[in-house]
Design a protein around this motif. Structure first.
Motif, PDB file in Angstrom:
ATOM      1  N   LYS A  16       0.835  -1.203   0.000  1.00  9.39           N
ATOM      2  CA  LYS A  16       0.000   0.000   0.000  1.00  9.39           C
ATOM      3  C   LYS A  16       0.873   1.258   0.000  1.00  9.39           C
ATOM      4  CE  LYS A  16      -3.401  -2.890   0.365  1.00  9.39           C
ATOM      5  NZ  LYS A  16      -4.122  -3.312  -0.862  1.00  9.39           N
ATOM      6  N   LEU A  17       0.221   2.386  -0.169  1.00  4.74           N
ATOM      7  CA  LEU A  17       0.935   3.656  -0.298  1.00  4.74           C
ATOM      8  C   LEU A  17       1.821   3.965   0.896  1.00  4.74           C
ATOM      9  CD1 LEU A  17      -2.047   5.636  -1.792  1.00  4.74           C
ATOM     10  CD2 LEU A  17       0.170   5.338  -2.945  1.00  4.74           C
ATOM     11  N   ASN A  18       1.381   3.622   2.112  1.00  4.86           N
ATOM     12  CA  ASN A  18       2.136   3.998   3.302  1.00  4.86           C
ATOM     13  C   ASN A  18       3.335   3.084   3.565  1.00  4.86           C
ATOM     14  OD1 ASN A  18       0.877   1.695   4.225  1.00  4.86           O
ATOM     15  ND2 ASN A  18       0.031   2.635   6.077  1.00  4.86           N
ATOM     16  N   ALA A  19       3.603   2.141   2.659  1.00  7.22           N
ATOM     17  CA  ALA A  19       4.779   1.281   2.814  1.00  7.22           C
ATOM     18  C   ALA A  19       6.072   2.019   2.480  1.00  7.22           C
ATOM     19  CB  ALA A  19       4.657   0.044   1.926  1.00  7.22           C
ATOM     20  N   PHE A  20       5.956   3.161   1.786  1.00 12.28           N
ATOM     21  CA  PHE A  20       7.131   3.889   1.330  1.00 12.28           C
ATOM     22  C   PHE A  20       7.071   5.344   1.772  1.00 12.28           C
ATOM     23  CE2 PHE A  20       6.236   0.814  -2.240  1.00 12.28           C
ATOM     24  CZ  PHE A  20       7.204  -0.111  -1.870  1.00 12.28           C
ATOM     25  N   SER A  21       8.225   6.004   1.711  1.00 13.22           N
ATOM     26  CA  SER A  21       8.269   7.463   1.788  1.00 13.22           C
ATOM     27  C   SER A  21       8.550   7.989   0.387  1.00 13.22           C
ATOM     28  CB  SER A  21       9.342   7.933   2.773  1.00 13.22           C
ATOM     29  OG  SER A  21      10.626   7.481   2.363  1.00 13.22           O
ATOM     30  N   TYR A  22       8.289   9.270   0.185  1.00 16.09           N
ATOM     31  CA  TYR A  22       8.362   9.847  -1.150  1.00 16.09           C
ATOM     32  C   TYR A  22       8.989  11.235  -1.079  1.00 16.09           C
ATOM     33  CZ  TYR A  22       4.760   6.277  -1.629  1.00 16.09           C
ATOM     34  OH  TYR A  22       4.068   5.094  -1.573  1.00 16.09           O
ATOM     35  N   VAL A  23       9.614  11.635  -2.161  1.00 17.69           N
ATOM     36  CA  VAL A  23      10.111  12.998  -2.272  1.00 17.69           C
ATOM     37  C   VAL A  23       9.667  13.559  -3.624  1.00 17.69           C
ATOM     38  CG1 VAL A  23      12.103  14.527  -2.391  1.00 17.69           C
ATOM     39  CG2 VAL A  23      12.106  12.612  -0.768  1.00 17.69           C
ATOM     40  N   LEU A  24       8.837  14.585  -3.571  1.00 15.34           N
ATOM     41  CA  LEU A  24       8.462  15.346  -4.754  1.00 15.34           C
ATOM     42  C   LEU A  24       9.300  16.615  -4.750  1.00 15.34           C
ATOM     43  CD1 LEU A  24       6.642  15.920  -7.235  1.00 15.34           C
ATOM     44  CD2 LEU A  24       5.019  16.984  -5.642  1.00 15.34           C
ATOM     45  N   SER A  25      10.066  16.831  -5.820  1.00 13.92           N
ATOM     46  CA  SER A  25      10.987  17.964  -5.890  1.00 13.92           C
ATOM     47  C   SER A  25      10.573  18.889  -7.020  1.00 13.92           C
ATOM     48  CB  SER A  25      12.418  17.478  -6.131  1.00 13.92           C
ATOM     49  OG  SER A  25      12.863  16.675  -5.046  1.00 13.92           O
ATOM     50  N   LEU A  26      10.331  20.167  -6.671  1.00 15.83           N
ATOM     51  CA  LEU A  26       9.896  21.179  -7.631  1.00 15.83           C
ATOM     52  C   LEU A  26      10.999  22.207  -7.773  1.00 15.83           C
ATOM     53  CD1 LEU A  26       6.262  21.772  -6.279  1.00 15.83           C
ATOM     54  CD2 LEU A  26       7.076  20.002  -7.864  1.00 15.83           C
ATOM     55  N   ASP A  27      11.520  22.344  -8.974  1.00 19.99           N
ATOM     56  CA  ASP A  27      12.635  23.227  -9.264  1.00 19.99           C
ATOM     57  C   ASP A  27      12.128  24.635  -9.546  1.00 19.99           C
ATOM     58  OD1 ASP A  27      15.026  24.366 -10.176  1.00 19.99           O
ATOM     59  OD2 ASP A  27      14.799  23.493 -12.183  1.00 19.99           O
ATOM     60  N   GLY A  28      12.687  25.633  -8.855  1.00 18.10           N
ATOM     61  CA  GLY A  28      12.317  27.011  -9.096  1.00 18.10           C
ATOM     62  C   GLY A  28      13.353  27.810  -9.848  1.00 18.10           C
ATOM     63  N   ASP A  29      14.463  27.189 -10.228  1.00 17.92           N
ATOM     64  CA  ASP A  29      15.556  27.881 -10.909  1.00 17.92           C
ATOM     65  C   ASP A  29      15.355  27.782 -12.420  1.00 17.92           C
ATOM     66  OD1 ASP A  29      17.924  28.790 -11.992  1.00 17.92           O
ATOM     67  OD2 ASP A  29      19.206  27.700 -10.601  1.00 17.92           O
ATOM     68  N   PRO A  30      15.157  28.909 -13.112  1.00 17.17           N
ATOM     69  CA  PRO A  30      14.905  28.837 -14.557  1.00 17.17           C
ATOM     70  C   PRO A  30      16.130  28.499 -15.390  1.00 17.17           C
ATOM     71  CG  PRO A  30      15.032  31.122 -13.856  1.00 17.17           C
ATOM     72  CD  PRO A  30      15.088  30.292 -12.612  1.00 17.17           C
ATOM     73  N   SER A  31      17.308  28.540 -14.783  1.00 11.46           N
ATOM     74  CA  SER A  31      18.526  28.223 -15.522  1.00 11.46           C
ATOM     75  C   SER A  31      18.682  26.713 -15.640  1.00 11.46           C
ATOM     76  CB  SER A  31      19.740  28.818 -14.813  1.00 11.46           C
ATOM     77  OG  SER A  31      20.053  28.073 -13.647  1.00 11.46           O
ATOM     78  N   ALA A  32      19.794  26.291 -16.226  1.00  8.77           N
ATOM     79  CA  ALA A  32      20.075  24.860 -16.315  1.00  8.77           C
ATOM     80  C   ALA A  32      20.336  24.252 -14.943  1.00  8.77           C
ATOM     81  CB  ALA A  32      21.263  24.614 -17.233  1.00  8.77           C
ATOM     82  N   GLY A  33      20.604  25.090 -13.943  1.00 11.37           N
ATOM     83  CA  GLY A  33      20.765  24.614 -12.571  1.00 11.37           C
ATOM     84  C   GLY A  33      19.415  24.324 -11.935  1.00 11.37           C
TER      85      GLY A  33
END
Length: 241
Positions: free
Chosen positions: A111-128
């Motif tokens: 089930k979903l709670n078997a794992f942890s998750y990381v959602l990463s949202l980039d705010g840098d408009p450059s290639a970085g």
């Protein structure tokens, strides 16, 4: 389309490589279950360890302010949209949409709670990159569409604050559609062209990454704005001569 905010748990982590099998322009399983009228397809998926993680970007509003099933996929995990947005003055014209399935075969019972998750949202408009990261599942409450491998948009479960914690222990599929405007993503402006990386990863109880999907949203100037900028540069150059 459901696009509400949720309580956030900020976690350490950054987008990186995964051992998942990555595919482009895919359907997710069991289908798109968050709200009626949302088409499947154009997801960038990571498949590994009997799990599936899908990400895509989608045109949220057209020029008339109407929602669309237009994904502008480039076929390589990148999606292209214009800056700004015509309908909502604080939102970009695009949303990002995600899907997690922790029991792809329907036989493991994970089930979903078997794992942890990381959602990463980039705010840098450059290639970085400059990531704002959090776990979208293991929170006090979220309005995700929940289900299993037989769930449809007509039968999805939307939790209440009272039963959310128990529901992520009962279901193996979670999906949602979100705007960057829902989150305080450092550096992001809907009016700034650039490359914005979005990544979603799952980790087991030992902290080992078991799956990941990553997309890049390419935000470009509107054709009219690009033309005006070019004209302005030509005028300046002529004046200098």
């Amino acid at each position: 389309m459901r696009t509400n905010t949720l309580a956030l748990i900020i976690v350490a982590g950054s987008a990186g490589a995964a051992s998942a099998s990555t595919a482009f322009d895919q359907n997710v399983n069991p289908g798109v279950i968050f709200g009626s009228g949302n088409a499947n397809g154009s997801f960038t998926t990571g498949t590994a360890n009997n799990t599936e993680i899908g990400l895509r970007a989608k045109l949220r509003y057209d020029a008339n302010g109407q929602p669309q099933n237009i994904f502008n996929s480039n076929g390589d995990g990148s999606y292209t949209f214009n800056v700004g947005g015509p309908a909502a003055p604080v939102r970009p014209e695009w949303n990002f949409e995600w899907s997690i399935n922790t029991d792809l075969s329907g036989t493991s019972g994970v089930k979903l709670n078997a794992f942890s998750y990381v959602l990463s949202l980039d705010g840098d408009p450059s290639a970085g990159t400059n990531f704002f990261s959090f776990d979208p599942i293991n929170v006090a409450f979220a309005d995700h569409s929940l289900g299993n491998n037989s769930t449809t948009a007509a039968s999805d479960i939307v939790s209440t604050p009272v039963n959310y914690a128990s529901n992520i222990g009962l279901y193996s599929v979670a999906q949602n559609s979100w705007s960057y405007a829902f989150f305080a993503v450092p550096g992001f402006s809907r009016n700034t062209p650039g490359l914005y990386t979005i990544s979603l990863a799952a980790f087991d109880v030992l902290g080992t990454e078991i799956n990941r999907s990553t997309i890049v949203v390419n935000v470009v100037p509107t054709p009219g704005a690009a033309g005006l900028l070019g004209l302005a540069g030509l005028i300046v150059a002529r004046r200098r001569r």
